[in-house]
Design a protein around this motif. Structure first.
Motif, PDB file in Angstrom:
ATOM      1  N   GLN A 151     -28.909   9.084 -18.785  1.00 13.85           N
ATOM      2  CA  GLN A 151     -29.695   7.874 -18.555  1.00 13.85           C
ATOM      3  C   GLN A 151     -30.412   7.987 -17.223  1.00 13.85           C
ATOM      4  O   GLN A 151     -29.794   7.904 -16.161  1.00 13.85           O
ATOM      5  CB  GLN A 151     -28.818   6.623 -18.584  1.00 13.85           C
ATOM      6  N   ASN A 165     -34.251   3.746 -17.374  1.00 10.17           N
ATOM      7  CA  ASN A 165     -34.605   4.210 -18.720  1.00 10.17           C
ATOM      8  C   ASN A 165     -33.479   4.007 -19.721  1.00 10.17           C
ATOM      9  O   ASN A 165     -32.381   3.549 -19.379  1.00 10.17           O
ATOM     10  CB  ASN A 165     -34.993   5.692 -18.670  1.00 10.17           C
ATOM     11  N   GLY A 166     -33.758   4.408 -20.947  1.00  8.24           N
ATOM     12  CA  GLY A 166     -32.787   4.288 -22.025  1.00  8.24           C
ATOM     13  C   GLY A 166     -31.810   5.445 -22.057  1.00  8.24           C
ATOM     14  O   GLY A 166     -31.656   6.199 -21.096  1.00  8.24           O
ATOM     15  N   LEU A 167     -31.137   5.563 -23.181  1.00  5.46           N
ATOM     16  CA  LEU A 167     -30.064   6.534 -23.366  1.00  5.46           C
ATOM     17  C   LEU A 167     -30.553   7.733 -24.177  1.00  5.46           C
ATOM     18  O   LEU A 167     -31.283   7.563 -25.160  1.00  5.46           O
ATOM     19  CB  LEU A 167     -28.887   5.868 -24.089  1.00  5.46           C
TER      20      LEU A 167
END
Lengths: 107, 113
Positions: free
Chosen positions: B39, B43-45
């Motif tokens: 991550q 931001n996202g995964l």
């Protein structure tokens, strides 16, 4: 790779509201769909697995459903502790792929 | 109860390598796959890969081939991820997750000269 399109990317809601977040899969993923909750500075927490199964310890106001290639996470009555970012994850194919996330805020 | 304890934050130089650990307790380490997730700030995964500690089998996201190497030590119930040839793009929090159900607290890797 399977694309997971999550909507909305953000939303605001009031305490007690019914809230629904959706993920659409670019290919058939069956029920191999999980939902995660992430609060600021914390690790993600699995909320739903197998599209509809509530993970251990998760409040019953959370539920998961599927309609074709659309998967939904619903909070039946929003509480303040539910403010977080929610992610979906497909686990039928490699690489595993997450949705872009939905940021849920208090109105 | 199930716990995954990750190693502490790392500040590393570009071009170097780093090895992160994830020590499991409260369950049979060899019975569940261990995933690693990246991550980046804000931001996202992103899924990196997994290892099955029971037999050492691994599966990687092609994007991380040559970047991440996953290993596991059954004797200490610890999973490891080594990241090599580090650049600023590798600066991120890295999580381990047992069966995607139990997550470590995350390890911050900062790549800077």
């Amino acid at each position: 790779d399977i694309q997971m399109t999550q909507s909305p990317s953000s939303m605001s809601a009031s305490l007690g509201d019914r809230v629904t977040i959706t993920c659409r899969a670019s290919q058939d993923i069956g029920n191999y769909l999980s939902w995660f909750q992430q609060k600021p500075g914390k690790s993600p927490r699995r909320m739903i697995y197998g599209a509809t199964n509530l993970a251990a310890g998760v409040p019953s106001r959370f539920s998961g459903s599927r309609s074709g290639s659309d998967y939904s996470l619903t909070i039946s009555s929003l509480e303040s502790e539910d403010m977080a970012i929610y992610y979906c994850l497909q686990s039928i194919q490699y690489p595993r792929t997450f949705g872009g996330g939905t940021k849920l805020e208090l109105k | 109860q199930v716990q995954l304890q990750q190693s502490g934050a790392e500040l590393v130089k570009p071009g170097s390598s780093v090895k992160i650990s994830c020590k499991a307790s409260g369950y049979t380490f060899t019975s569940y796959d261990m995933h690693w997730i990246k991550q980046q700030p804000g931001n996202g995964l992103e899924w990196i890969g997994w290892i099955y500690p029971g037999n050492g089998n691994t599966k990687y996201n092609q994007k991380f081939n040559g970047k991440a190497t996953l290993t596991a030590d059954k004797s200490s119930s610890t999973a490891y991820m080594q990241l090599s040839s580090l650049t600023s793009e590798d600066s991120a929090v890295y999580f381990c997750a047992g069966h995607m159900a139990y997550w470590g607290q995350g390890t911050l890797v900062t790549v800077s000269s």
